[in-house]
Design a protein around this motif. Structure first.
Motif, PDB file in Angstrom:
ATOM      1  N   GLY A 173      20.289 -12.308 -30.273  1.00 61.46           N
ATOM      2  CA  GLY A 173      20.538 -11.373 -29.196  1.00 61.46           C
ATOM      3  C   GLY A 173      19.310 -10.792 -28.536  1.00 61.46           C
ATOM      4  N   VAL A 174      18.117 -11.073 -29.072  1.00 65.76           N
ATOM      5  CA  VAL A 174      16.895 -10.538 -28.466  1.00 65.76           C
ATOM      6  C   VAL A 174      16.464 -11.408 -27.287  1.00 65.76           C
ATOM      7  CG1 VAL A 174      14.451 -10.016 -28.815  1.00 65.76           C
ATOM      8  CG2 VAL A 174      16.115  -9.435 -30.590  1.00 65.76           C
ATOM      9  N   ALA A 175      16.391 -12.703 -27.499  1.00 67.68           N
ATOM     10  CA  ALA A 175      15.941 -13.634 -26.457  1.00 67.68           C
ATOM     11  C   ALA A 175      17.129 -14.140 -25.647  1.00 67.68           C
ATOM     12  CB  ALA A 175      15.190 -14.802 -27.076  1.00 67.68           C
ATOM     13  N   ILE A 176      16.956 -14.163 -24.339  1.00 67.30           N
ATOM     14  CA  ILE A 176      17.966 -14.655 -23.403  1.00 67.30           C
ATOM     15  C   ILE A 176      17.381 -15.867 -22.690  1.00 67.30           C
ATOM     16  CG2 ILE A 176      19.348 -14.108 -21.365  1.00 67.30           C
ATOM     17  CD1 ILE A 176      19.068 -11.130 -22.238  1.00 67.30           C
ATOM     18  N   SER A 177      18.060 -17.006 -22.768  1.00 67.57           N
ATOM     19  CA  SER A 177      17.536 -18.258 -22.218  1.00 67.57           C
ATOM     20  C   SER A 177      18.132 -18.559 -20.854  1.00 67.57           C
ATOM     21  CB  SER A 177      17.860 -19.423 -23.165  1.00 67.57           C
ATOM     22  OG  SER A 177      17.259 -19.234 -24.419  1.00 67.57           O
ATOM     23  N   ILE A 178      17.263 -18.873 -19.913  1.00 63.71           N
ATOM     24  CA  ILE A 178      17.696 -19.358 -18.606  1.00 63.71           C
ATOM     25  C   ILE A 178      16.914 -20.635 -18.332  1.00 63.71           C
ATOM     26  CG2 ILE A 178      17.852 -18.889 -16.137  1.00 63.71           C
ATOM     27  CD1 ILE A 178      18.063 -15.953 -16.799  1.00 63.71           C
ATOM     28  N   ALA A 179      17.570 -21.758 -18.530  1.00 62.58           N
ATOM     29  CA  ALA A 179      16.913 -23.063 -18.386  1.00 62.58           C
ATOM     30  C   ALA A 179      16.948 -23.495 -16.925  1.00 62.58           C
ATOM     31  CB  ALA A 179      17.590 -24.099 -19.282  1.00 62.58           C
ATOM     32  N   ASP A 180      16.250 -22.754 -16.107  1.00 62.63           N
ATOM     33  CA  ASP A 180      16.212 -23.022 -14.676  1.00 62.63           C
ATOM     34  C   ASP A 180      14.970 -22.351 -14.097  1.00 62.63           C
ATOM     35  OD1 ASP A 180      17.030 -23.970 -12.185  1.00 62.63           O
ATOM     36  OD2 ASP A 180      19.123 -23.391 -12.536  1.00 62.63           O
ATOM     37  N   GLY A 226      12.969  -4.947 -26.799  1.00 65.12           N
ATOM     38  CA  GLY A 226      14.361  -5.027 -27.208  1.00 65.12           C
ATOM     39  C   GLY A 226      15.076  -6.238 -26.662  1.00 65.12           C
ATOM     40  N   SER A 227      14.643  -6.719 -25.510  1.00 68.82           N
ATOM     41  CA  SER A 227      15.256  -7.893 -24.898  1.00 68.82           C
ATOM     42  C   SER A 227      14.160  -8.685 -24.202  1.00 68.82           C
ATOM     43  CB  SER A 227      16.331  -7.472 -23.886  1.00 68.82           C
ATOM     44  OG  SER A 227      16.844  -8.592 -23.193  1.00 68.82           O
ATOM     45  N   VAL A 228      14.182 -10.006 -24.371  1.00 69.62           N
ATOM     46  CA  VAL A 228      13.191 -10.884 -23.750  1.00 69.62           C
ATOM     47  C   VAL A 228      13.932 -11.995 -23.015  1.00 69.62           C
ATOM     48  CG1 VAL A 228      11.177 -12.351 -24.083  1.00 69.62           C
ATOM     49  CG2 VAL A 228      11.567 -10.409 -25.625  1.00 69.62           C
TER      50      VAL A 228
END
Length: 465
Positions: free
Chosen positions: A259-266, A212-214
């Motif tokens: 809304g499925v993928a959440i990006s953290i560029a760190d 549901g969330s990645v």
């Protein structure tokens, strides 16, 4: 529907509770003291379990237990300094996974006293002989809400959903590889640390399996040298130096929606990334660095998250004056909270962390080390290793499926580590007791400050007015 309230427990804690609560056909009692994961999700992790001795209980019957308040006072002493959450847990030896009117009356009598001592959220829970746990949370006005999911990460990963109780028993578990498995995964959150050669393949599987969330964590941008092994990357991404996580998030949105993928560029070694991953249900670690694996190890321990780590390598040797391939190999480690850590297993050591730090101080040397990361002894900026990466990434995600939807002929306990050699056409696996386990003070720490017990992750200080 994704769970709003989750209770997470280490397998070793669950086993100790079962041994105490499900022993002789009579009800028994225990108290859980739980820390919190970072918000906004309400995810509680069991830090302490206080077992109420049998002989301290004036009444123990198949359908009743009475125990002294002194153990609740002990739990309050443990929980109050950090504002932790208390669950009053008892067994239902008859197997009925429903709260009875007697349970309701007991909560109405006892919980107000805990609220009077401290806190705004405490609860109660029951356990049945099959190990199933059901829990509920109260607010200070005694309004009650169900804990949507109780998750136990042991040799198997057990999920008990509050809305999947049928006639007082858990509904039948989904079969591996079915659409029902996909439906359940749609309620869970996964973190993929590293979205490069192996990580992009793992993330592709995780997204298409239906999580549901990645949450994707990676500090780097797409370069042309990456295009032969990072799924979904394009020449345009490389030319525009698009971050790997944003590139992959866009790809996920194209087939799953927004809304499925959440990006953290760190890196994972940041407060933002730690807090985001701490809200997930499982970690897939696909990084090259020792430091990245260390942080994944620490986050898994603190937030009681099952951790799946992958590594691949192609060692070489000199044969008659020429470089030759010695092996083409991969390693999958499953780290369960409370079991042996990646540190215990020697995946990283203080010495290797120091060496990596020194390489990072010298950027040119560090770039060379990364470039030679796959094929030892050869400087190759674009190694053609996608087939090896796919083999390893598939084994990584398959290990997760085997834990949640068991199908192996042998117990999952035998597969704490799996290794494969493509050169030798060989596979090996090692049980949890193969590794020497050290004490883990971080276990169940949750979001206590400083995060992970490390001073660099203290919250930013607010300027005085």
């Amino acid at each position: 529907m994704k769970p709003e309230r989750t209770l997470a427990m280490a397998g070793i804690t669950h086993a100790a509770l079962m041994a105490h609560l499900i022993a002789d056909g009579n009800e028994a009692a225990a108290i859980l003291v739980c820390a919190r994961s970072p918000g906004p999700r309400q995810r509680l992790v069991v830090r302490h379990a206080i077992l109420v001795p049998y002989d301290a209980c004036p009444v123990r019957k198949p359908d009743a237990v009475v125990w002294p308040g002194s153990y609740i006072e002990e739990a309050i002493d443990v929980a109050e300094p950090e504002g932790l959450t208390i669950f009053l847990l008892h067994s239902h030896p008859g197997g009925w996974l429903e709260f009875s009117h007697v349970d309701d009356e007991s909560d109405a009598r006892v919980l107000p006293g805990i609220f009077e001592a401290f806190g705004s959220c405490h609860g109660s829970a029951i356990m049945t002989p099959d190990g199933a746990v059901r829990a509920r949370l109260y607010s200070t006005d005694m309004t009650v809400q169900p804990v949507d999911l109780v998750i136990v990460a042991g040799d198997d990963i057990s999920l008990w959903w509050d809305d999947a109780i049928v006639d007082g028993a858990p509904a039948e578990r989904p079969l591996a590889f079915t659409s029902k498995m996909t439906g359940e995964l749609g309620r869970l959150s996964a973190a993929v640390i590293g979205v490069s050669g192996t990580g992009s393949i793992a993330a592709e599987q995780v997204a298409r399996l239906g999580f549901g969330s990645v949450t994707l964590v990676d500090p780097d941008t797409v370069e042309r040298k990456n295009l032969n092994r990072i799924l979904n990357s394009t020449s345009k991404d490389a030319d525009q130096s698009v971050s790997k996580v944003d590139m992959f998030s866009d790809s996920v949105a194209s087939h799953r929606g927004g809304g499925v993928a959440i990006s953290i560029a760190d890196t994972l070694g940041t407060r933002q990334a730690i807090e985001a991953v701490g809200q997930c249900d499982v970690i897939f670690c696909c990084v090259d660095s020792k430091e990245g694996r260390m942080y994944a190890d620490l986050v898994g321990s603190a937030f009681l998250l099952p951790l799946f780590d992958v590594g691949v390598t192609i060692p070489t040797f000199i044969n008659e004056g020429r470089i030759a391939i010695a092996d083409v190999s991969g390693r999958i480690d499953y780290v369960q909270p409370g079991g042996s850590t990646l540190s215990d297993r020697g995946v990283y050591t203080p010495e290797s962390l120091r060496a990596e730090h020194l390489q990072r101080i010298d950027p040119e040397a560090y770039r060379d080390e990364l470039a030679a990361g796959y094929i030892k002894g050869i400087l190759d900026e674009a190694p053609s290793v996608i087939t090896l990466n796919m083999r390893a990434a598939s084994a990584l995600v398959e290990e997760f499926i085997a834990r949640v939807y068991p199908y192996r002929h042998e117990p999952n306990a035998d597969y704490a580590r799996s290794e494969f050699s493509l050169a030798a056409c060989d596979q090996e696996h090692y049980a949890e007791d193969h590794f020497t386990q050290q004490e883990n003070p971080l276990l169940g720490r949750g979001a206590a400050e400083p995060l992970l017990g490390l001073p660099q992750f203290r919250p930013p200080r607010k300027d005085a007015a």
